[in-house]
Scaffold this active site. Structure first.
Site, PDB file in Angstrom:
ATOM      1  N   HIS A  39      35.246 -18.217 -18.944  1.00  0.00           N
ATOM      2  CA  HIS A  39      35.242 -18.350 -20.046  1.00  0.00           C
ATOM      3  C   HIS A  39      36.749 -18.006 -20.758  1.00  0.00           C
ATOM      4  CE1 HIS A  39      33.188 -20.601 -23.463  1.00  0.00           C
ATOM      5  NE2 HIS A  39      32.713 -19.738 -23.905  1.00  0.00           N
ATOM      6  N   TYR A  80      34.817  -9.101 -19.795  1.00  0.00           N
ATOM      7  CA  TYR A  80      35.154 -10.585 -19.711  1.00  0.00           C
ATOM      8  C   TYR A  80      36.158 -10.914 -19.221  1.00  0.00           C
ATOM      9  CZ  TYR A  80      31.301 -10.401 -23.219  1.00  0.00           C
ATOM     10  OH  TYR A  80      29.998 -10.048 -24.134  1.00  0.00           O
ATOM     11  N   ASN A 122      32.130 -24.345 -27.933  1.00  0.00           N
ATOM     12  CA  ASN A 122      31.903 -23.582 -29.389  1.00  0.00           C
ATOM     13  C   ASN A 122      33.209 -22.910 -29.955  1.00  0.00           C
ATOM     14  OD1 ASN A 122      29.057 -24.007 -29.590  1.00  0.00           O
ATOM     15  ND2 ASN A 122      28.415 -22.233 -28.450  1.00  0.00           N
ATOM     16  N   ASN A 163      33.365 -18.018 -29.971  1.00  0.00           N
ATOM     17  CA  ASN A 163      32.794 -18.946 -31.061  1.00  0.00           C
ATOM     18  C   ASN A 163      33.318 -18.634 -32.307  1.00  0.00           C
ATOM     19  OD1 ASN A 163      31.347 -16.443 -31.134  1.00  0.00           O
ATOM     20  ND2 ASN A 163      29.433 -17.307 -31.006  1.00  0.00           N
TER      21      ASN A 163
END
Length: 196
Positions: free
Chosen positions: A30, A25, A123, A77
């Protein structure tokens, strides 16, 4: 003999960059909150040498203020778990926490500071609002642009920006550094007036 626990000195500002842990990631949209923390690490030379199951963090001095830089070890989240830990350890006040995160509602590379506000569909921010029990905490948003109408939003934020977009985001991190400097030296209103 009863030994009283020495109270933990609370930093002047907690700066939390939101992102997903794991190498897969690290280059995604994000995770620009992590990119911002990396930029601040370079500037402040603070090492994230404190590890807890939900966060890696470190403390140091910047503009004569004690600051804490942190990256969650939980998914976006679940970011509120970090806040719960910091609340229990430092008695964290929401107003002393700056959260840095990606925002699809801003053009690529634009940054904005707000004193409070809704989650705006993010989120991670929703989780932090739930953990604090209030929307009243400073946040710095980094624009990642909107997905095309045909593109799934989750796929977009978990995708990597193009080379041009990445360059714009990386260039904006200098503005993040300047914004944090202004917050520490002259307060959030001055930072907002300068950045926004």
């Amino acid at each position: 003999m009863l030994f009283l626990k020495k109270p933990i000195k609370k930093p002047d500002l907690f700066i939390l960059g939101i992102g997903n842990p794991g190498a897969e990631y690290s280059l995604t949209r994000h995770n620009v909150g992590f990119w911002a923390i990396n930029q601040l690490i370079k500037k402040t030379e603070i090492k994230l040498n404190k590890k807890q199951k939900n966060i890696n963090y470190g403390e140091g001095v910047f503009f004569n203020k004690r600051i804490l830089l942190g990256k969650p070890r939980v998914f976006v989240n679940q970011s509120g778990l970090v806040i719960k830990y910091l609340k229990s350890k430092y008695n964290l006040n929401p107003l002393d926490c700056l959260v840095i995160y990606d925002d699809i509602h801003l053009p690529v590379g634009k940054i904005r500071i707000r004193e409070n506000g809704s989650a705006g569909g993010h989120n991670g921010i929703k989780s932090i609002i739930d953990a604090f029990g209030t929307q009243d905490f400073p946040r710095l948003r980094i624009g990642i642009g909107k997905p095309d109408k045909s593109e799934d939003q989750i796929d977009y934020v978990l995708g990597e920006p193009s080379d041009i977009e990445k360059e714009e985001i990386v260039n904006s991190l200098k503005n993040v550094e300047n914004a944090v400097s202004l917050m520490l030296s002259e307060g959030i209103k001055k930072a907002m007036n300068s950045v926004n």
